[in-house]
Design an enzyme around this catalytic site. Structure first.
Site, short mmCIF file in Angstrom:
data_model
loop_
_atom_site.label_atom_id
_atom_site.label_comp_id
_atom_site.label_asym_id
_atom_site.label_seq_id
_atom_site.Cartn_x
_atom_site.Cartn_y
_atom_site.Cartn_z
CG HIS A 119 36.72 47.92 42.17
ND1 HIS A 119 36.93 49.28 42.21
CD2 HIS A 119 35.43 47.76 41.77
CE1 HIS A 119 35.82 49.91 41.86
NE2 HIS A 119 34.88 49.00 41.59
CD GLU A 120 33.29 44.60 41.31
OE1 GLU A 120 32.26 44.87 41.98
OE2 GLU A 120 33.60 45.25 40.29
#
Length: 182
Positions: A119-120
Site C-alpha cells: 500500500h505505501e
C-alpha cells in the site's frame, strides 16, 4: 533486366533505405515496448520490515510492466524505507521517489504487514488513499480492517500506475498518513 525485376529491385532498395532510416514500413507491426522505469529502494533502515519490503517489491514487479523495483546496491535510492512506532505513511517527492515509514502502530493493532508495505509503495507510484473499506482495493488501506490480508492492487490501481509511468506523470510532493480517524 526485365521490368518486373527492376520494380522488385527498386522496391527492395526503398525498403532498405526505410529500414536504415528507421522509418516504419506500411503494414509493419510496430513495437511500443519500452524498458520499464527502474525505481531503486533502500530498506536497510526498515528494521524488522525489510523482508516485507522485499516481498512488496516482488509483488509489484509481478503485476507491473512500466516500472520495476530494484534493491539499491549502495549509494542513493529513489525510495527509502524506514521503521518507527507511529502509523505507516509515505512522503512522495515525485513519481517513483519518496520515503515510506513502516509504522508499528498499525502492526500493533493487527494490520497485515505485507499489505501495509505494498500500500505505501502504491503512494510512491502515484496512487492516493481510497478509503473504500473494500479489501480488494489495496489503496483502501486500514479502512478494510485488520482481517484484510490482500496485498495485491486491483485492476484499476494497476492500470493507473502503468499509465503514470507510461506518460511520465508528474505528482506533487505529498505526505500520505494512514492513521484512521478516531
Amino acid at each position: 533486366m526485365p521490368r518486373y525485376s527492376m520494380t522488385t529491385a527498386l522496391a527492395g532498395a526503398a525498403t532498405a533505405v526505410l529500414l536504415v532510416a528507421g522509418a516504419p514500413l506500411a503494414g509493419a507491426v510496430s513495437s511500443d515496448y519500452a524498458e520499464p522505469r527502474v525505481v531503486t529502494y533502500d530498506a536497510s533502515q526498515a528494521e524488522e520490515f525489510q523482508a516485507a519490503i522485499d516481498e512488496a517489491a516482488e509483488v509489484w514487479n509481478g503485476q507491473l510492466t512500466n516500472v520495476k523495483l530494484e534493491k539499491s546496491t549502495g549509494g542513493e535510492a529513489d525510495l527509502t524505507v524506514l521503521a518507527d512506532d507511529e502509523w505507516p505513511r509515505a512522503q512522495t517527492e515525485s513519481l517513483g521517489v519518496g520515503t515510506v515509514w513502516m509504522g508499528r502502530q498499525a502492526v500493533n493493532e493487527g494490520h497485515h504487514i505485507p499489505r501495509i508495505a505494498t500500500h505505501e509503495i502504491g503512494h510512491i507510484f502515484g496512487l492516493p488513499d481510497d478509503r473504500t473499506g473494500v479489501c480488494e482495493d489495496l489503496m483502501s488501506g486500514a479502512s478494510a480492517g485488520t482481517g484484510c490480508k490482500n496485498n495485491l492492487a486491483n485492476p484499476e490501481e494497476k492500470a493507473q500506475i502503468e499509465e503514470n509511468f507510461a506518460q511520465g506523470a508528474e505528482i506533487e510532493p505529498r505526505l500520505f498518513t494512514e492513521a484512521p480517524a478516531r
